[in-house]
Design an enzyme around this catalytic site. Structure first.
Site, PDB file in Angstrom:
ATOM      1  CG  ASP A  63     -38.973  40.892  17.515  1.00 35.01           C
ATOM      2  OD1 ASP A  63     -38.332  41.932  17.372  1.00 35.01           O
ATOM      3  OD2 ASP A  63     -39.979  40.553  16.764  1.00 35.01           O
ATOM      4  CG  ASP A  65     -34.707  38.995  16.039  1.00 33.88           C
ATOM      5  OD1 ASP A  65     -35.572  38.274  16.616  1.00 33.88           O
ATOM      6  OD2 ASP A  65     -35.261  39.719  15.396  1.00 33.88           O
ATOM      7  CG  ASP A 158     -33.817  45.956   6.406  1.00 34.72           C
ATOM      8  OD1 ASP A 158     -33.100  45.691   7.290  1.00 34.72           O
ATOM      9  OD2 ASP A 158     -34.935  45.242   6.523  1.00 34.72           O
TER      10      ASP A 158
END
Ligand code: ATP
Ligand code: MG
Length: 460
Positions: A63, A65, A158
């Site tokens: 995907d 983003d 992260d």
């Protein structure tokens, strides 16, 4: 890939369009539309996260983003196909026919929040401001919703390789966290102190394992050590989130590698304590081997492009465990069907406090196991009704994958396959649009006689 330090902005590395060689033809046209519209309206707009990492690695992103300095309200005004979601941190979802592009406003890192001060209400009273970032006593982030700069946004992510951004203004790649070097070296490394980052969000430990296995990367030593130390705290994450993350892991196409890593680091035992103990033991002098075999089988199917439903996945992986539980109930005199119900209920009772399998998937899992006996009744009563079940393909797939190499099972499955093919050409009258159209006599409606009023009352 060579990285070049931009001396004006410390900590920021930029590689130009000529140096990175990522073509826009590899990007989603819808994501590009969103980026250009934001840029043309005077905003900063980046592609960010996994898609940039994957493009640089030559992998197809799952995907795309987008992050921007436009507020969610400003994004909404720019796109008629935009919906804002989330109450605390609002995200913009831009809906296209077959794709959804998520647009977030740059967010700041949790640790940066100063103590919340007092604010004056409209009536002139002093009220303590609600903290925008909230952590529990053990440092886990409960709320995190402060707008920030592009750099702050990158540093709250992260792993270094997940913090890269693609700037639509000049098509460059921006790296605030050392992600380019780690991408080159094949290393998964948390941004900042891994002990703190895993404490803030234990799910990051599962993400570290998934990315390491999927990308074929190793974990940085300090990241791995912190993960092993914190493995037991994984159960502090919310059970529905852990279920979602476990599904991603097991359906990633590298489930076997992931489970190896989960075992080595202590995460598997923490998440599935009962199953893990059983897996390490033997039954009747035989080790439990089906779990490992099924992981490999699921991986190869996913790699070939097959889809596997969550219930079929769970049935394949935990079927041997469920069979043994059901057998134990039967040994205590319980009828077959009930023993499967009891075994599934016991299994869900063990797993769901940590990894919350949804009740819909739990019941579907039970049905796949419970309906296996129906396959042995040939032809049995109304086989068409059985074939018309929505879970027929999962029931058949389970039998084929687990027992298909046995001769009698293979010939039975062949019988069901022929029946299913015939039914495809000649659908069940009951299921067709009109029974008359299918040539069947219409069923007579039974008239219900109403009882006389007085009699109805008398029998109540
Ligand atoms: P993929 O979509 O291929 O599984 P991804 O890296 O895109 O991988 P997403 O879950 O789509 O993962 O998240 C998008 C980005 O959001 C990540 O790349 C990362 O920068 C950030 N992110 C996601 N989860 C976390 C988290 N728990 N903590 C910090 N940052 C996160
Ligand atoms: Mg993603």
């Amino acid at each position: 890939m060579k990285t070049r330090i931009n001396p004006e902005k410390s900590g920021r590395v930029t590689i130009t369009r000529q140096e990175h060689g990522i073509s826009r033809t590899l990007m989603s046209p819808n994501a590009l539309r969103v980026l250009y519209r934001l840029k043309d309206n005077g905003f900063v707009a980046y592609l960010v996260g996994g898609c940039v990492r994957d493009l640089l690695l030559g992998r197809e992103p799952k995907d795309f983003d987008v992050v921007t300095n436009a507020t969610p309200g400003e994004v909404k005004r720019m796109f008629s196909n935009c919906r804002l979601i989330g109450r605390r941190f609002r995200l913009a979802h831009i809906h296209f026919k077959v794709e959804l592009i998520e647009v977030a406003t740059f967010r700041s890192q949790a640790a940066d929040e100063p103590e919340p001060g007092a604010v004056e209400t409209r009536r002139g009273e002093q009220r303590q401001r609600r903290p925008q970032i909230l952590k529990d006593d053990e440092g886990m982030i409960l709320r995190d919703n402060v707008f920030g700069t592009p750099e702050e946004d990158a540093l709250r992510r992260d792993f270094t390789v997940n913090a890269l951004a693609y700037d639509i203004a000049d098509f460059s790649i921006i790296d605030f966290a050392g992600g380019l070097a780690d991408l080159d070296a094949g290393i998964i490394r948390t941004i900042g102190d891994p002990n703190v980052r895993f404490q803030e969000d234990p799910v990051r430990m599962l993400r570290a394992v998934r990315f390491a296995a999927l990308l074929g990367f190793s974990m940085a030593e300090e990241t791995r050590n912190a993960l092993v130390t914190a493995a037991g705290t994984i159960v502090r994450a919310s059970p529905p989130r852990l279920y979602e993350e476990m599904l991603k892991i097991l359906l990633s196409g590298e489930g076997a590698k992931c489970c190896d890593l989960l075992h080595q680091t202590g995460l598997f035992t923490a998440l599935f304590p009962f199953f893990s103990a059983w897996l390490n033991a033997e039954s009747g002098g035989f080790p439990h081997t089906r779990f490992g075999e099924m992981l490999t089988c699921v991986d190869s199917r996913i790699q070939q492009g097959d889809t596997i439903s969550p219930q079929l996945l769970l049935a394949l992986l935990f079927g041997e465990y469920l069979d043994e539980k059901a057998e134990n109930f039967r040994a205590r005199g319980m009828p077959w069907q009930q023993s499967v119900d009891a075994a599934t209920a016991e299994f869900l009772g063990e797993v769901c406090p940590f990894v919350q399998i949804t009740s819909r998937v739990g019941s579907a899992l039970r049905d796949i196991i419970a309906q296996q006996t129906r396959l042995t009744h040939i032809p049995g009563r109304r086989p068409q009704l059985f074939i018309a079940r929505t879970d027929f393909t999962d029931i058949i797939a389970y039998s084929r994958i687990v027992h298909g190499n046995k001769k009698d099972v293979a010939s039975r499955l062949q019988w069901w396959r022929v029946q299913a093919e015939q039914m495809e050409q000649e659908p069940l009258p009951l299921l067709s649009k009109s029974t008359e159209a299918a040539g069947a006599a219409p069923r007579k409606k039974r008239r219900r006689r109403r009882k006389p009023h007085g009699l109805q009352r008398a029998t109540q």
